[in-house]
Design a protein around this motif. Sequence first.
Motif, PDB file in Angstrom:
ATOM      1  N   MET A   1      36.619  20.195  27.557  1.00 55.75           N
ATOM      2  CA  MET A   1      37.720  19.754  28.415  1.00 55.75           C
ATOM      3  C   MET A   1      38.149  20.893  29.329  1.00 55.75           C
ATOM      4  N   SER A   2      38.360  20.606  30.619  1.00 54.57           N
ATOM      5  CA  SER A   2      38.722  21.640  31.586  1.00 54.57           C
ATOM      6  C   SER A   2      40.115  22.177  31.316  1.00 54.57           C
ATOM      7  N   LYS A   3      40.272  23.479  31.547  1.00 52.82           N
ATOM      8  CA  LYS A   3      41.587  24.093  31.418  1.00 52.82           C
ATOM      9  C   LYS A   3      42.420  23.806  32.663  1.00 52.82           C
ATOM     10  N   GLU A   4      43.738  23.820  32.485  1.00 47.34           N
ATOM     11  CA  GLU A   4      44.623  23.634  33.628  1.00 47.34           C
ATOM     12  C   GLU A   4      44.515  24.821  34.579  1.00 47.34           C
ATOM     13  N   PHE A   5      44.694  24.543  35.846  1.00 48.09           N
ATOM     14  CA  PHE A   5      44.672  25.614  36.835  1.00 48.09           C
ATOM     15  C   PHE A   5      45.898  26.508  36.692  1.00 48.09           C
ATOM     16  N   ARG A   6      45.650  27.801  36.827  1.00 46.33           N
ATOM     17  CA  ARG A   6      46.720  28.786  36.990  1.00 46.33           C
ATOM     18  C   ARG A   6      46.393  29.629  38.205  1.00 46.33           C
ATOM     19  N   PHE A   7      47.436  30.143  38.832  1.00 46.06           N
ATOM     20  CA  PHE A   7      47.256  30.980  40.016  1.00 46.06           C
ATOM     21  C   PHE A   7      48.094  32.237  39.872  1.00 46.06           C
ATOM     22  N   GLY A   8      47.522  33.353  40.294  1.00 47.75           N
ATOM     23  CA  GLY A   8      48.226  34.618  40.217  1.00 47.75           C
ATOM     24  C   GLY A   8      48.135  35.399  41.506  1.00 47.75           C
ATOM     25  N   ILE A   9      49.140  36.227  41.737  1.00 43.77           N
ATOM     26  CA  ILE A   9      49.165  37.137  42.881  1.00 43.77           C
ATOM     27  C   ILE A   9      48.892  38.545  42.375  1.00 43.77           C
ATOM     28  N   VAL A  10      48.024  39.264  43.080  1.00 41.86           N
ATOM     29  CA  VAL A  10      47.763  40.668  42.779  1.00 41.86           C
ATOM     30  C   VAL A  10      48.475  41.509  43.830  1.00 41.86           C
ATOM     31  N   ALA A  11      49.409  42.339  43.392  1.00 40.51           N
ATOM     32  CA  ALA A  11      50.178  43.163  44.327  1.00 40.51           C
ATOM     33  C   ALA A  11      50.599  44.450  43.633  1.00 40.51           C
ATOM     34  N   GLY A  12      50.730  45.517  44.437  1.00 41.01           N
ATOM     35  CA  GLY A  12      51.137  46.781  43.852  1.00 41.01           C
ATOM     36  C   GLY A  12      51.789  47.726  44.830  1.00 41.01           C
ATOM     37  N   MET A  13      52.181  47.190  45.987  1.00 37.73           N
ATOM     38  CA  MET A  13      52.785  48.021  47.026  1.00 37.73           C
ATOM     39  C   MET A  13      53.998  47.307  47.609  1.00 37.73           C
ATOM     40  N   ALA A  14      54.981  48.090  48.016  1.00 33.69           N
ATOM     41  CA  ALA A  14      56.154  47.557  48.703  1.00 33.69           C
ATOM     42  C   ALA A  14      56.848  48.719  49.401  1.00 33.69           C
ATOM     43  N   ILE A 172      41.151  35.978  28.345  1.00 32.17           N
ATOM     44  CA  ILE A 172      40.886  35.711  29.757  1.00 32.17           C
ATOM     45  C   ILE A 172      39.795  36.678  30.196  1.00 32.17           C
ATOM     46  N   VAL A 173      38.835  36.198  30.968  1.00 34.26           N
ATOM     47  CA  VAL A 173      37.797  37.069  31.519  1.00 34.26           C
ATOM     48  C   VAL A 173      37.842  36.963  33.038  1.00 34.26           C
ATOM     49  N   ALA A 174      38.097  38.109  33.678  1.00 39.35           N
ATOM     50  CA  ALA A 174      38.079  38.178  35.136  1.00 39.35           C
ATOM     51  C   ALA A 174      36.702  38.657  35.569  1.00 39.35           C
ATOM     52  N   LEU A 175      36.038  37.874  36.394  1.00 41.31           N
ATOM     53  CA  LEU A 175      34.701  38.236  36.840  1.00 41.31           C
ATOM     54  C   LEU A 175      34.793  39.339  37.904  1.00 41.31           C
ATOM     55  N   ALA A 176      34.404  40.540  37.523  1.00 42.22           N
ATOM     56  CA  ALA A 176      34.492  41.685  38.431  1.00 42.22           C
ATOM     57  C   ALA A 176      33.191  41.819  39.212  1.00 42.22           C
ATOM     58  N   VAL A 177      32.950  40.838  40.073  1.00 44.13           N
ATOM     59  CA  VAL A 177      31.702  40.801  40.839  1.00 44.13           C
ATOM     60  C   VAL A 177      31.921  41.376  42.232  1.00 44.13           C
ATOM     61  N   GLY A 198      29.319  32.109  22.409  1.00 40.45           N
ATOM     62  CA  GLY A 198      28.986  30.966  21.571  1.00 40.45           C
ATOM     63  C   GLY A 198      30.084  29.919  21.598  1.00 40.45           C
ATOM     64  N   ALA A 199      30.479  29.434  20.431  1.00 46.88           N
ATOM     65  CA  ALA A 199      31.497  28.385  20.350  1.00 46.88           C
ATOM     66  C   ALA A 199      32.838  28.851  20.885  1.00 46.88           C
ATOM     67  N   ARG A 200      33.064  30.152  20.893  1.00 47.06           N
ATOM     68  CA  ARG A 200      34.335  30.691  21.364  1.00 47.06           C
ATOM     69  C   ARG A 200      34.495  30.569  22.884  1.00 47.06           C
ATOM     70  N   PHE A 201      33.418  30.318  23.596  1.00 44.31           N
ATOM     71  CA  PHE A 201      33.459  30.266  25.061  1.00 44.31           C
ATOM     72  C   PHE A 201      34.492  29.265  25.561  1.00 44.31           C
ATOM     73  N   ASP A 202      34.625  28.145  24.887  1.00 41.47           N
ATOM     74  CA  ASP A 202      35.549  27.107  25.339  1.00 41.47           C
ATOM     75  C   ASP A 202      37.012  27.534  25.237  1.00 41.47           C
ATOM     76  N   ASP A 203      37.278  28.582  24.476  1.00 40.27           N
ATOM     77  CA  ASP A 203      38.647  29.070  24.340  1.00 40.27           C
ATOM     78  C   ASP A 203      39.003  30.122  25.381  1.00 40.27           C
ATOM     79  N   VAL A 204      38.012  30.597  26.116  1.00 40.12           N
ATOM     80  CA  VAL A 204      38.221  31.679  27.085  1.00 40.12           C
ATOM     81  C   VAL A 204      38.593  31.101  28.447  1.00 40.12           C
ATOM     82  N   GLU A 205      39.615  31.679  29.045  1.00 38.16           N
ATOM     83  CA  GLU A 205      40.033  31.287  30.394  1.00 38.16           C
ATOM     84  C   GLU A 205      39.261  32.152  31.390  1.00 38.16           C
ATOM     85  N   LEU A 206      38.522  31.517  32.296  1.00 38.28           N
ATOM     86  CA  LEU A 206      37.725  32.244  33.287  1.00 38.28           C
ATOM     87  C   LEU A 206      38.522  32.424  34.571  1.00 38.28           C
TER      88      LEU A 206
END
Length: 279
Positions: A1-14, A172-177, A198-206
Amino acid sequence: MSKEFRFGIVAGMAPDAAAWTATARHAEDLGYSTLLVPDTLGTLPPLLAMTAAATVTTTLRVGTFVLAAPYRNPPQLAHELAGLDFLSGGRLEVGVGAGRPAAEEDARALGMPYGTAAERIAQVRTVISEVRTAFAGTNAFSKSTVQRQGPPIMIAGAGPRMLALAAEEADIVALAVQADTTEEGLRGPIGTLRAAAGARFDDVELSMNLLQIGDEPPPWVPEGLRTPSAEAAAILRGSPREMADTLLRRRDELGLSYITVGGFFADALAPVVELLAGS
């Protein structure tokens, strides 16, 4: 079953503290799930920035993108993260990695040894272990953490050794490509992760970080990188509906459900966030 979408902002300056806290409030108002802070000597100190952001928001989660394990003291870091979890009301997420290409220079400036790739990957494992120990601990302060099971752990990586560690430890795994990686090119690291988990893959948020929304690159991208392939997965173009459909297809085909983007494009991606967040 697909995970719900989440969105994040990456920021570090102001330009000042008021602008930083305004960034956090704006991210929350736009419907983003997280505000993620890089760990570099050219950006705000991440834990301080996250604390400031947490104090002016109520639902926005705060995280690191990502802590460089080589120049952190793991027990001290774990203690400070437990404190941040308390101050944020349990809205902490912890991203950790073995160090981006420029991290060796930062480590040298901080007086910390950088180590070999194998040593740095071992340090990532140690940081994760110390964080989980601190949150599950029995001392007076540990008992005050909100996420008693520990915060969600993000590991950033694309190589087989980091993905093997992520398969064991990450929520959570962030693809650092590379920025010019195509959708087809994402299948390799995702397949490596799937095989290792393996079976744990379905628990990981990509997760994947988008470099650009629309046709104009962000101003900080060097000239030599301003014309990546039109097929680059890190560039999202089209109407909000077209961009949303692209992300829906990527979730169906690749499992990518947690999308992050630089703060410069927060408003540009906001209509897509409105269409997809939580769905």
